[in-house]
Scaffold this motif. Structure first.
Motif, PDB file in Angstrom:
ATOM      1  N   LYS A 192      47.212  55.201  47.212  1.00 53.10           N
ATOM      2  CA  LYS A 192      46.957  56.338  46.336  1.00 53.10           C
ATOM      3  C   LYS A 192      45.597  56.262  45.643  1.00 53.10           C
ATOM      4  N   VAL A 193      44.979  55.104  45.709  1.00 51.94           N
ATOM      5  CA  VAL A 193      43.712  54.895  45.009  1.00 51.94           C
ATOM      6  C   VAL A 193      42.551  55.043  45.990  1.00 51.94           C
ATOM      7  N   ILE A 194      41.550  55.791  45.580  1.00 51.36           N
ATOM      8  CA  ILE A 194      40.331  55.966  46.383  1.00 51.36           C
ATOM      9  C   ILE A 194      39.142  55.490  45.558  1.00 51.36           C
ATOM     10  N   GLY A 195      38.429  54.496  46.078  1.00 53.65           N
ATOM     11  CA  GLY A 195      37.233  54.019  45.406  1.00 53.65           C
ATOM     12  C   GLY A 195      36.014  54.800  45.866  1.00 53.65           C
ATOM     13  N   LEU A 196      35.155  55.154  44.937  1.00 56.05           N
ATOM     14  CA  LEU A 196      33.924  55.889  45.255  1.00 56.05           C
ATOM     15  C   LEU A 196      32.732  54.975  44.992  1.00 56.05           C
ATOM     16  N   ILE A 238      36.693  45.434  41.383  1.00 51.99           N
ATOM     17  CA  ILE A 238      37.958  46.115  41.067  1.00 51.99           C
ATOM     18  C   ILE A 238      38.544  46.731  42.337  1.00 51.99           C
ATOM     19  N   MET A 239      37.708  47.353  43.135  1.00 53.98           N
ATOM     20  CA  MET A 239      38.188  47.981  44.371  1.00 53.98           C
ATOM     21  C   MET A 239      38.734  46.927  45.338  1.00 53.98           C
ATOM     22  N   ASP A 240      38.046  45.776  45.428  1.00 55.52           N
ATOM     23  CA  ASP A 240      38.522  44.686  46.285  1.00 55.52           C
ATOM     24  C   ASP A 240      39.850  44.148  45.788  1.00 55.52           C
ATOM     25  N   ARG A 241      39.974  44.050  44.486  1.00 52.38           N
ATOM     26  CA  ARG A 241      41.225  43.547  43.891  1.00 52.38           C
ATOM     27  C   ARG A 241      42.395  44.472  44.219  1.00 52.38           C
ATOM     28  N   ILE A 242      42.167  45.760  44.166  1.00 48.05           N
ATOM     29  CA  ILE A 242      43.221  46.729  44.471  1.00 48.05           C
ATOM     30  C   ILE A 242      43.474  46.791  45.976  1.00 48.05           C
ATOM     31  N   GLY A 243      42.410  46.648  46.763  1.00 49.50           N
ATOM     32  CA  GLY A 243      42.538  46.758  48.210  1.00 49.50           C
ATOM     33  C   GLY A 243      42.615  48.204  48.677  1.00 49.50           C
ATOM     34  N   CYS A 244      41.996  49.095  47.901  1.00 50.21           N
ATOM     35  CA  CYS A 244      42.088  50.531  48.190  1.00 50.21           C
ATOM     36  C   CYS A 244      41.042  50.963  49.212  1.00 50.21           C
TER      37      CYS A 244
END
Length: 273
Positions: A192-196, A238-244
């Motif tokens: 559900k998470v999208i990193g920009l 943060i994006m790597d931690r989430i894996g998004c």
């Protein structure tokens, strides 16, 4: 010479269409002082009679969009009887379409503005995007269809609004080194998470332009290259931690990025079936 003309716009819906047509026509006459009196939701002949009487009294004219045959014919008849200029805006087009389509028109007022389920979903999504914009309320993360994360000026807000028009509930969270992301961000499915992400050069250019538009000096820390690098490195962690999923928006228009996100959402929904 400045000539005043009163036009009664009569409709069995809101009367927006007829008023726009009248204004468009009147714009071709620079010396005309036009006054429009809109009479919406006309469904009975009694109201028609009142409008005709008013128009006769002030020397006005009538423009109308009425789809109910009985009311339309009554208005035309009364206007002719009282010698009042009148324009039927809708019927000529309906007659033309009837000769091309099979079947008769539905003759139901207000179909253009029908508030169906799809309309309410769109409104709800837009309100959601506004309420949960820029991390205002982390609880929105748990209710969102999509959560956008990224540093400032990566188009999170315009993307949220664009996707809302596609009926998606979108929350967005700014990533700033000095502020920990909300815990909710790590409790939802990573899909559900999208990193920009964005290139440092592009972000520097965007932020410098933003400062100029505000009348501020470009040397402010907001557009400082070292500061930008620090923010982007933090956001990547943060994006790597989430894996998004991550989208590089450096050279993408909002519409292009939104279409990519939309495709991702549809793909995830298909997988979950």
């Amino acid at each position: 010479m400045d000539t005043e003309q009163i036009v009664y716009v009569v409709s069995d819906s809101v009367g927006e269409t007829a008023e726009m047509v009248v204004k468009a026509a009147a714009s071709q006459y620079l010396d005309t002082n036009l006054k429009i009196r809109r009479i919406p939701y006309v469904e009975d002949t009694g109201t028609v009679d009142e409008v005709v009487a008013q128009a006769k009294e002030v020397g006005g004219i009538i423009a109308f969009t009425l789809v109910v045959p009985e009311v339309r014919e009554h208005l035309l008849g009364q206007a002719k009887k009282e010698d009042i200029p009148i324009c039927d805006i809708l019927s000529p087009m309906m007659d033309l379409l009837e000769s091309s389509f099979e079947g008769k028109p539905r003759n139901e007022p207000g179909l253009m503005h029908t508030l169906d389920e799809d309309y309410f979903r769109k409104v709800e999504a837009i309100e959601f995007a506004v309420k949960y914009d820029d991390g205002r309320d982390p609880r929105g993360v748990l209710r969102a269809d999509v959560v956008l994360i990224g540093v400032s000026r990566t188009s999170k807000t315009p993307l949220s609004q664009y996707l809302a028009h596609k009926r998606l509930k979108v929350a967005n969270i700014p990533l700033v080194p000095e502020v920990d992301p909300p815990e909710e961000l790590f409790k939802i499915p990573k899909e559900k998470v999208i990193g920009l992400k964005i290139s440092p050069d592009k972000l520097n250019s965007i932020r410098a332009e933003r400062l100029r538009s505000l009348g501020l000096k470009e040397e402010a820390s907001y557009a400082n290259f070292d500061r930008i690098t620090e923010e982007l490195e933090y956001a990547n962690k943060i994006m790597d931690r989430i894996g998004c999923n991550v989208i590089d928006v450096s050279n993408k228009a909002v519409e292009e990025t939104a279409n990519i996100i939309n495709h991702m959402v549809r793909k995830n929904k298909e997988k979950s079936k």
